[in-house]
Motif scaffolding. Structure first.
Motif: not given
Ligand code: CA
Length: 227
Positions: A10-12, A18-21, A102-110
Motif C-alpha cells: 500500500p505504501e508504494i 501522489l507523484i502521478m497526481k 525500488k526504492p525509486f525517486g519521484q523524478m525517476e518515476l515521472l
C-alpha cells in the motif's frame, strides 16, 4: 489519463498515486493487490499506463505482464525490489516498456512514465531512418534488418532513434537520459547499460563484440556509421 497499479504494498501505491497526481492532476488511479484481479482490471479499465510489481501474492508479475500483452499494447512499467539484470531483461523481453527498482525517486518515476506515454501516443510520424542494412521505423517501433523485422520496446526505440539520427557521434549519458526520459536521474547510466545490452542482443551478430552499437567507455554510446 488512467493508470493501473498492480501492487500489494500500500505504501508504494500511495507514493505512486501522489507523484502521478503532481504531474497529471486529472489522472485516474486504479489499483489492485493481486495479479488475477489486476488482469481483469487491465481488460475492463483500458488504462493508459500499467505499473506491475513483480512480487505479487498470487502469481508472478511476469505472468501478469505476459497475459496483458496478449490483449493490450498499453505502456507497462515493472517495479521490482530485486533489480537483477536477468529479471529486468526478462521483463523487457516479455513486453514491458521500462522498469524501476525500488526504492525509486519521484523524478525517476515521472521521467519514466512520461517517456513511455509519449512514445505510445498515436500520431508520432517520424520518417524511417536507414543506416547500413538497417531500416528503423520509429512510429512502428520496429527495425528491419536483412529482411527480418525486429520488434523494439518503447525505450529501446527511443534510444535507437537518438543514436541512428547521429551516426558516428558519441551521445553522452546525460544527453541520452534527457532525450529519453526528459531528465537525468541517478541510476540512468545503469538503465542505459541494460537497454544497450538488450538492443545489442537483438541487433548484433555477436552482442559481446558489438560492431554496430558501440561504447565510449565512461562517456556514452554511438552508432558505427561504417556498418
Ligand atoms: Ca510485492
Amino acid at each position: 489519463m488512467k493508470t493501473l497499479i498492480i501492487e500489494d504494498d500500500p505504501e508504494i501505491i500511495e507514493t505512486i498515486f501522489l507523484i502521478m497526481k503532481i504531474r497529471w492532476p486529472d489522472c485516474v488511479m486504479v489499483s489492485e493487490s493481486t495479479g488475477k484481479r489486476g488482469l481483469e482490471l487491465a481488460e475492463i479499465e483500458d488504462p493508459d499506463l500499467v505499473i506491475i510489481d513483480l512480487g505479487l501474492p498470487d502469481m508472478s508479475g511476469f505472468d501478469v505482464l505476459r497475459q496483458i500483452r496478449t490483449f493490450s499494447k498499453t505502456p507497462i512499467i515493472i517495479v521490482t525490489v530485486r533489480g537483477e539484470e536477468a529479471d529486468i531483461v526478462k521483463g523487457l523481453e516479455l513486453g514491458a516498456d521500462d522498469y524501476m527498482v525500488k526504492p525509486f525517486g519521484q523524478m525517476e518515476l515521472l521521467a519514466r512514465a512520461q517517456a513511455v506515454i509519449r512514445r505510445s501516443l498515436p500520431g508520432i510520424d517520424e520518417n524511417p531512418i536507414t543506416l547500413g542494412g538497417m531500416r528503423f521505423s520509429p512510429s512502428f517501433g520496429k527495425i528491419s534488418f536483412n529482411g527480418r523485422d525486429i520488434a523494439l520496446t518503447n525505450i529501446e526505440g527511443l534510444i535507437l532513434y537518438q543514436l541512428m539520427n547521429n551516426p558516428g557521434v558519441v551521445l553522452n549519458y546525460t544527453t541520452l537520459a534527457e532525450k529519453i526520459w526528459g531528465d537525468y536521474y541517478p541510476g540512468a547510466v545503469n538503465s542505459l547499460r541494460v537497454y544497450i545490452r538488450h538492443l545489442r542482443s537483438k541487433l548484433e551478430v555477436d552482442p559481446y563484440h558489438p560492431r554496430f552499437i558501440l561504447t565510449k567507455v565512461g562517456v556514452g554510446y554511438f552508432i558505427n556509421k561504417l556498418n
